[in-house]
Design a protein around this motif. Sequence first.
Motif, mmCIF file in Angstrom:
data_model
loop_
_atom_site.group_PDB
_atom_site.id
_atom_site.type_symbol
_atom_site.label_atom_id
_atom_site.label_comp_id
_atom_site.label_asym_id
_atom_site.label_seq_id
_atom_site.Cartn_x
_atom_site.Cartn_y
_atom_site.Cartn_z
ATOM 1 N N THR A 74 -2.598 38.445 13.001
ATOM 2 C CA THR A 74 -1.441 37.353 13.038
ATOM 3 C C THR A 74 -1.464 36.529 14.352
ATOM 4 N N PRO A 75 -2.105 35.478 14.435
ATOM 5 C CA PRO A 75 -2.417 34.692 15.562
ATOM 6 C C PRO A 75 -0.932 34.396 16.151
ATOM 7 N N PRO A 76 -0.963 34.251 17.489
ATOM 8 C CA PRO A 76 0.420 33.862 18.055
ATOM 9 C C PRO A 76 0.660 32.420 17.722
ATOM 10 N N PRO A 77 2.002 32.230 17.195
ATOM 11 C CA PRO A 77 2.210 30.741 17.020
ATOM 12 C C PRO A 77 1.930 29.798 18.141
ATOM 13 N N GLU A 78 1.671 28.774 17.701
ATOM 14 C CA GLU A 78 1.233 27.469 18.606
ATOM 15 C C GLU A 78 2.579 27.281 19.401
ATOM 16 N N ASP A 79 2.345 27.037 20.539
ATOM 17 C CA ASP A 79 3.304 26.549 21.534
ATOM 18 C C ASP A 79 3.254 24.932 21.499
ATOM 19 N N THR A 80 4.215 24.382 20.615
ATOM 20 C CA THR A 80 4.443 23.230 20.645
ATOM 21 C C THR A 80 5.200 22.523 21.607
ATOM 22 N N GLY A 81 5.772 23.368 22.768
ATOM 23 C CA GLY A 81 6.671 23.012 23.811
ATOM 24 C C GLY A 81 8.041 22.896 23.446
ATOM 25 N N GLU A 82 8.441 22.435 22.137
ATOM 26 C CA GLU A 82 9.885 22.297 21.705
ATOM 27 C C GLU A 82 10.311 23.533 21.660
ATOM 28 N N ARG A 83 11.433 23.757 22.257
ATOM 29 C CA ARG A 83 12.237 25.163 22.184
ATOM 30 C C ARG A 83 13.716 24.881 22.074
ATOM 31 N N SER A 84 13.983 25.080 20.905
ATOM 32 C CA SER A 84 15.180 24.879 20.470
ATOM 33 C C SER A 84 15.863 26.349 19.624
ATOM 34 N N VAL A 85 17.176 26.455 19.473
ATOM 35 C CA VAL A 85 17.392 27.680 18.511
ATOM 36 C C VAL A 85 16.851 27.302 17.152
ATOM 37 N N GLU A 86 16.859 26.473 16.591
ATOM 38 C CA GLU A 86 16.167 26.076 15.252
ATOM 39 C C GLU A 86 14.816 26.248 15.485
ATOM 40 N N SER A 87 14.067 25.901 16.274
ATOM 41 C CA SER A 87 12.482 25.873 15.998
ATOM 42 C C SER A 87 12.128 27.572 16.559
ATOM 43 N N ILE A 88 12.889 27.925 17.340
ATOM 44 C CA ILE A 88 12.678 29.492 17.514
ATOM 45 C C ILE A 88 12.915 30.406 16.200
ATOM 46 N N GLU A 89 14.215 30.087 15.675
ATOM 47 C CA GLU A 89 14.426 30.718 14.328
ATOM 48 C C GLU A 89 13.530 30.400 13.294
ATOM 49 N N GLN A 90 12.870 29.174 13.131
ATOM 50 C CA GLN A 90 11.829 28.603 12.393
ATOM 51 C C GLN A 90 10.553 29.549 12.374
ATOM 52 N N ALA A 91 10.277 29.751 13.817
ATOM 53 C CA ALA A 91 9.003 30.601 14.041
ATOM 54 C C ALA A 91 9.149 31.888 13.821
ATOM 55 N N ALA A 92 10.196 32.488 14.192
ATOM 56 C CA ALA A 92 10.763 33.764 13.822
ATOM 57 C C ALA A 92 10.547 34.278 12.265
ATOM 58 N N TRP A 93 11.110 33.376 11.411
ATOM 59 C CA TRP A 93 10.962 33.599 9.883
ATOM 60 C C TRP A 93 9.583 33.500 9.478
ATOM 61 N N THR A 94 8.605 32.479 10.337
ATOM 62 C CA THR A 94 7.343 32.639 9.768
ATOM 63 C C THR A 94 6.581 33.835 10.161
ATOM 64 N N GLN A 95 6.832 34.422 11.492
ATOM 65 C CA GLN A 95 6.291 35.567 11.991
ATOM 66 C C GLN A 95 6.861 36.764 11.050
ATOM 67 N N LEU A 96 8.185 36.882 10.698
ATOM 68 C CA LEU A 96 8.423 37.985 9.841
ATOM 69 C C LEU A 96 7.590 38.018 8.555
ATOM 70 N N GLY A 97 7.385 36.739 8.082
ATOM 71 C CA GLY A 97 6.667 36.455 6.906
ATOM 72 C C GLY A 97 5.191 37.175 6.995
ATOM 73 N N THR A 98 4.769 37.865 8.076
ATOM 74 C CA THR A 98 3.563 38.270 8.130
ATOM 75 C C THR A 98 3.415 39.873 8.219
ATOM 76 N N CYS A 99 4.726 40.453 8.055
ATOM 77 C CA CYS A 99 4.937 41.846 8.062
ATOM 78 C C CYS A 99 5.070 42.214 6.478
ATOM 79 N N TYR A 100 4.373 43.305 6.266
ATOM 80 C CA TYR A 100 4.318 43.624 4.853
ATOM 81 C C TYR A 100 4.658 45.039 4.526
ATOM 82 N N ASP A 101 5.250 45.398 3.508
ATOM 83 C CA ASP A 101 5.521 46.444 3.101
ATOM 84 C C ASP A 101 4.241 47.264 2.807
#
Length: 189
Positions: A74-101
């Motif tokens: 899972t490559p680290p998410p690209e740092d777009t420089g934009e950091r807001s609650v919304e952008s961090i939460e969106q990135a978090a959901w993307t990362q969680l989607g790379t965890c598999y049962d």
Amino acid sequence: MGDAFGETESRTLLRDCAAVSVPWGQRETLEVGSYVLITQRLGGSITVMSGGNLYRIDERNADALGLEPQLPATPPPEDTGERSVESIEQAAWTQLGTCYDPEIPIDIVNLGLVYACTAEPIGPDTFRLVVNMTLTAPGCGMGTLIADEARDKLLTIPGVEEAEVHLVWDPPWSREMMSDAARLEMGMF
């Protein structure tokens, strides 16, 4: 190979290999020469069956199976420089989607195991993520390992300095919590 239902590949271990038993979550060593059947290879881990039991092997040990490691899984998410609650939460959901049962080739988001994911600012452009997730069965020994994997992946998000992943049991998980795509893949429609 092993990234969808019904596809498997047999291998013989080329060296001793660290593994985690599924669903008990106990660390074990599979011995050189052991016959294994690869059942899935997703999200940085490989699930194999050996001696009638399932084991999870970290992708970094793919060479023990005679495979090229697929790193970073899972490559680290690209740092777009934009950091807001919304952008961090969106990135978090993307990362969680790379965890598999390890038993089901569906990520924990589509399985409906993640109940909440919230970002909290803790400083200028830095955040804490808090995740509440559950498991398909409360007695599953893989819970801590899946939660740790989720936490480690969340900490790769630029701007995330803290991540807490809590296992919760209320409400209890049910198949209705799965996404339509997950139910379709499992033939539950």
